[in-house]
Design a protein around this motif. Structure first.
Motif, PDB file in Angstrom:
ATOM      1  N   VAL A  89       0.805  -1.225   0.000  1.00 32.76           N
ATOM      2  CA  VAL A  89       0.000   0.000   0.000  1.00 32.76           C
ATOM      3  C   VAL A  89       0.843   1.282   0.000  1.00 32.76           C
ATOM      4  CG1 VAL A  89      -1.971  -1.102   1.106  1.00 32.76           C
ATOM      5  CG2 VAL A  89      -0.206  -0.034   2.530  1.00 32.76           C
ATOM      6  N   LYS A  90       2.179   1.142  -0.017  1.00 30.00           N
ATOM      7  CA  LYS A  90       3.014   2.349  -0.037  1.00 30.00           C
ATOM      8  C   LYS A  90       2.723   3.211  -1.268  1.00 30.00           C
ATOM      9  CE  LYS A  90       7.345   2.187   1.206  1.00 30.00           C
ATOM     10  NZ  LYS A  90       8.818   1.943   1.179  1.00 30.00           N
ATOM     11  N   PRO A  91       2.624   2.638  -2.494  1.00 26.75           N
ATOM     12  CA  PRO A  91       2.306   3.489  -3.649  1.00 26.75           C
ATOM     13  C   PRO A  91       0.970   4.211  -3.507  1.00 26.75           C
ATOM     14  CG  PRO A  91       3.112   1.345  -4.377  1.00 26.75           C
ATOM     15  CD  PRO A  91       2.871   1.238  -2.898  1.00 26.75           C
TER      16      PRO A  91
ATOM     17  N   VAL B 187     -11.658   9.859  -3.610  1.00 25.97           N
ATOM     18  CA  VAL B 187     -10.749   8.929  -2.939  1.00 25.97           C
ATOM     19  C   VAL B 187     -10.880   7.538  -3.554  1.00 25.97           C
ATOM     20  CG1 VAL B 187     -10.206   7.790  -0.749  1.00 25.97           C
ATOM     21  CG2 VAL B 187     -10.778  10.221  -0.775  1.00 25.97           C
ATOM     22  N   GLU B 188     -12.101   7.113  -3.798  1.00 21.45           N
ATOM     23  CA  GLU B 188     -12.315   5.798  -4.401  1.00 21.45           C
ATOM     24  C   GLU B 188     -11.667   5.727  -5.784  1.00 21.45           C
ATOM     25  OE1 GLU B 188     -15.908   2.759  -5.784  1.00 21.45           O
ATOM     26  OE2 GLU B 188     -16.402   4.635  -4.750  1.00 21.45           O
ATOM     27  N   ASP B 189     -11.768   6.798  -6.550  1.00 23.48           N
ATOM     28  CA  ASP B 189     -11.173   6.834  -7.889  1.00 23.48           C
ATOM     29  C   ASP B 189      -9.656   6.666  -7.813  1.00 23.48           C
ATOM     30  OD1 ASP B 189     -11.211   7.582 -10.835  1.00 23.48           O
ATOM     31  OD2 ASP B 189      -9.936   9.177 -10.044  1.00 23.48           O
ATOM     32  N   GLN B 190      -9.007   7.331  -6.835  1.00 21.16           N
ATOM     33  CA  GLN B 190      -7.555   7.212  -6.715  1.00 21.16           C
ATOM     34  C   GLN B 190      -7.146   5.819  -6.275  1.00 21.16           C
ATOM     35  OE1 GLN B 190      -5.277   9.708  -7.660  1.00 21.16           O
ATOM     36  NE2 GLN B 190      -4.056   7.831  -7.608  1.00 21.16           N
ATOM     37  N   VAL B 191      -7.921   5.212  -5.382  1.00 16.29           N
ATOM     38  CA  VAL B 191      -7.645   3.833  -4.957  1.00 16.29           C
ATOM     39  C   VAL B 191      -7.700   2.904  -6.163  1.00 16.29           C
ATOM     40  CG1 VAL B 191      -8.484   1.889  -3.587  1.00 16.29           C
ATOM     41  CG2 VAL B 191      -8.485   4.188  -2.608  1.00 16.29           C
ATOM     42  N   ALA B 192      -8.726   3.059  -6.988  1.00 14.19           N
ATOM     43  CA  ALA B 192      -8.888   2.204  -8.167  1.00 14.19           C
ATOM     44  C   ALA B 192      -7.736   2.402  -9.150  1.00 14.19           C
ATOM     45  CB  ALA B 192     -10.227   2.501  -8.845  1.00 14.19           C
ATOM     46  N   ARG B 193      -7.331   3.652  -9.350  1.00 17.17           N
ATOM     47  CA  ARG B 193      -6.255   3.943 -10.299  1.00 17.17           C
ATOM     48  C   ARG B 193      -4.931   3.329  -9.859  1.00 17.17           C
ATOM     49  NH1 ARG B 193      -6.810   8.449 -13.844  1.00 17.17           N
ATOM     50  NH2 ARG B 193      -8.910   9.357 -13.784  1.00 17.17           N
ATOM     51  N   THR B 194      -4.583   3.538  -8.611  1.00 14.76           N
ATOM     52  CA  THR B 194      -3.278   3.076  -8.123  1.00 14.76           C
ATOM     53  C   THR B 194      -3.200   1.560  -8.037  1.00 14.76           C
ATOM     54  OG1 THR B 194      -2.986   5.099  -6.847  1.00 14.76           O
ATOM     55  CG2 THR B 194      -1.621   3.231  -6.236  1.00 14.76           C
TER      56      THR B 194
END
Length: 243
Positions: A53-55, A78-85
């Motif tokens: 989860v560091k990235p 926030v959900e969008d960034q989680v999905a992208r990463t």
């Protein structure tokens, strides 16, 4: 023979050693010694048990500008960034991570509000400034709030009067004062944010404050101050001599 049927333990993921070391450092040195991204990693360990989860921690901080920015961001962002990463398809898993993060930050906001709610607001100036900064410093859109106070300057209610665009939230002075009468409030503090980051009051801010003060004076409701919150600080109309 039964030993042959016993399943072999699954090997630990490669990043599990990093998790153990980070937890050990936190336990020995205290959470205050950790940089923001490692503190965020510790939170994410609970929501995402089997991935590095560091990235994600670094991407969230970069996109939203820090921990407070993450707390102020919308659930969808926030959900969008989680999905992208993590290359997840948005759905149950990404919603759970976003909800966990927002839960933590909302608890922080409520903790910041407690000293203000338990003591007279005017004599708890430091607590008041800390509260309004946590609540509004990283809001992406302008928000106008009113803190309604009783005769002892105890907080009756912190109410969002209006949410607007990136640079404007409409305010109706009569509605502000009418609400004060409904709550039997003796005084109030106006609060709004500047998403641009600069808390310097605008001409429109000064004019609307005058209108609220006049409306309140007619009905014996005092306006103690108007606070403008930005990433660069908090501006007080009273301290600036604007009221």
């Amino acid at each position: 023979m039964l030993d042959d049927l016993t399943p072999e333990p699954k090997p630990k993921p490669r990043h599990s050693g990093h998790r153990d070391r980070l937890r050990e450092r936190a336990a020995k040195g205290g959470l205050g010694a950790l940089p923001d991204y490692e503190l965020l990693e510790l939170l994410l360990f609970r929501s995402i048990p089997y991935k590095d989860v560091k990235p994600l921690a670094k991407d969230l901080l970069a996109r939203f500008g820090g921990l407070e920015g993450i707390g102020a961001a919308s659930h969808e962002a926030v959900e969008d960034q989680v999905a992208r990463t993590l290359a997840y398809v948005p759905g149950k898993a990404t919603r759970a991570v976003a909800l966990d993060l927002q839960l933590i930050f909302d608890v922080t906001r409520r903790i910041a509000r407690e000293p203000t709610a338990k003591r007279p607001v005017i004599s708890s100036w430091t607590a008041l400034l800390a509260y309004v900064r946590v609540a509004l410093q990283h809001e992406p859109r302008e928000q106008f709030r009113v803190l309604y106070l009783d005769k002892k300057n105890q907080l009756i209610l912190d109410e969002v009067q209006n949410r607007g665009t990136v640079d404007h939230a409409p305010v109706y002075p009569r509605e502000v004062v009418r609400r004060a009468l409904e709550l039997s409030a003796s005084a109030l503090i106006l609060v709004h944010n500047h998403p641009s980051g600069d808390p310097t009051p605008s001409r429109a801010d000064i004019e609307i404050t005058k209108q609220v003060v006049q409306a309140g004076r007619a009905l014996n409701v005092e306006v103690h101050d108007h606070l403008v919150v930005g990433r660069d600080g908090v501006a007080s109309f009273k301290q600036l001599g604007l009221m």
